[in-house]
Write an enzyme that holds these catalytic residues in place. Structure first.
Site, PDB file in Angstrom:
ATOM      1  N   GLY A 168       0.828  -1.208   0.000  1.00 32.55           N
ATOM      2  CA  GLY A 168       0.000   0.000   0.000  1.00 32.55           C
ATOM      3  C   GLY A 168       0.854   1.246   0.000  1.00 32.55           C
ATOM      4  O   GLY A 168       0.522   2.246   0.632  1.00 32.55           O
ATOM      5  N   ASN A 172       1.708  -2.098   5.309  1.00 33.60           N
ATOM      6  CA  ASN A 172       0.882  -0.904   5.449  1.00 33.60           C
ATOM      7  C   ASN A 172      -0.484  -1.038   4.764  1.00 33.60           C
ATOM      8  O   ASN A 172      -1.391  -0.257   5.051  1.00 33.60           O
ATOM      9  CB  ASN A 172       1.628   0.309   4.880  1.00 33.60           C
ATOM     10  N   TYR A 180     -12.219  -3.877  11.502  1.00 33.71           N
ATOM     11  CA  TYR A 180     -10.944  -3.157  11.432  1.00 33.71           C
ATOM     12  C   TYR A 180     -10.167  -3.313  12.744  1.00 33.71           C
ATOM     13  O   TYR A 180      -8.950  -3.561  12.735  1.00 33.71           O
ATOM     14  CB  TYR A 180     -11.221  -1.683  11.143  1.00 33.71           C
TER      15      TYR A 180
END
Length: 247
Positions: free
Chosen positions: A13, A91, A156
């Site tokens: 990422g 990431n 998350y």
């Protein structure tokens, strides 16, 4: 202190947001950076062009790191291009926020796959090369949400908390091999993801931060460089860059 010049890093990422800042900061410190992206081709190509114009050695690779075959391809291309791997920064991340009553299975699994399973995928492929490095570094970009939780973010939070547990366990296993494993836990950082939060909600968040502002992606990037360069005796830790919001 580890000399970073000519070390090789993979940043998953690495084309946007915090990942882009990490890519730029590592490259500025002489690291050869493999910029992983999934769908941000144009952004990755522009970043690569801009950094090469500055004399940096970077190389962009498209790979969906939630898939193990893509992660293996990413590592293979990195080694083909630069000959080694010394640093992996995990990431890559997405959000699919919803209260748990409304959270569907697809959004649960997608967030776990991209944020957590990708860490297994990349490191399982890269570990043999990291073990050959004289200063191997694994840095997992977790989150304050993995430490404190977040409303509407069970998926998350689970993924980011999982990264922390993974970091501690792998650090124990690799300490004798001169490979450090650490997590950085950003607070609320001024990125596209945070700017999507409604302004009135964002203002309430900032009011709770002792530093009274959002963080800057560059502040996370400098934390990564610190762990790479000066972190030879730091492993299994969480570096909290959050303006004092979680202590």
């Amino acid at each position: 202190m580890a000399e970073l010049n000519n070390k090789v890093a993979i940043v998953t990422g690495g084309a946007k947001g915090i990942g882009q800042a990490i890519t730029k900061e590592l490259a500025k410190n002489g690291v050869k950076v493999v910029i992983n992206y999934n769908s941000s081709k144009g952004t990755a190509e522009k970043l690569t062009t801009d950094l090469k114009a500055e004399g940096r050695e970077v190389y962009a690779v498209q790979a969906d790191v939630s898939k193990i075959e893509d992660s293996q391809k990413l590592v293979e291309e990195a080694v083909q291009q630069f000959g080694r791997i010394d640093i992996v920064v995990n990431n890559a991340g997405i959000t699919r926020d919803s209260t748990f009553k409304k959270l569907n299975e697809e959004d649960w699994r997608k967030v776990i796959d991209v944020n957590l399973n990708s860490v297994y995928n990349t490191i399982s492929a890269a570990l043999p090369h990291l073990l050959e490095s004289d200063a191997g570094r694994i840095i997992n970009i977790s989150s304050i949400i993995g430490q404190a939780g977040g409303f509407g973010q069970t998926n998350y939070a689970a993924a980011k908390a999982g990264m922390i547990g993974y970091t501690k366990s792998l650090a124990l296993e690799l300490a004798k091999s001169n490979v450090t494993v650490n997590a950085i836990c950003p607070g609320f950082i001024d990125t596209e993801m945070v700017r999507e939060i409604p302004e009135n909600v964002r203002e309430k968040i900032i009011a709770k931060i002792p530093a009274r502002r959002l963080g800057n992606p560059d502040e996370i990037a400098r934390g990564v460089v610190f762990l790479c360069k000066d972190g030879e005796y730091i492993t299994g830790q969480q570096l909290n860059i959050n303006g004092g919001l979680y202590m």
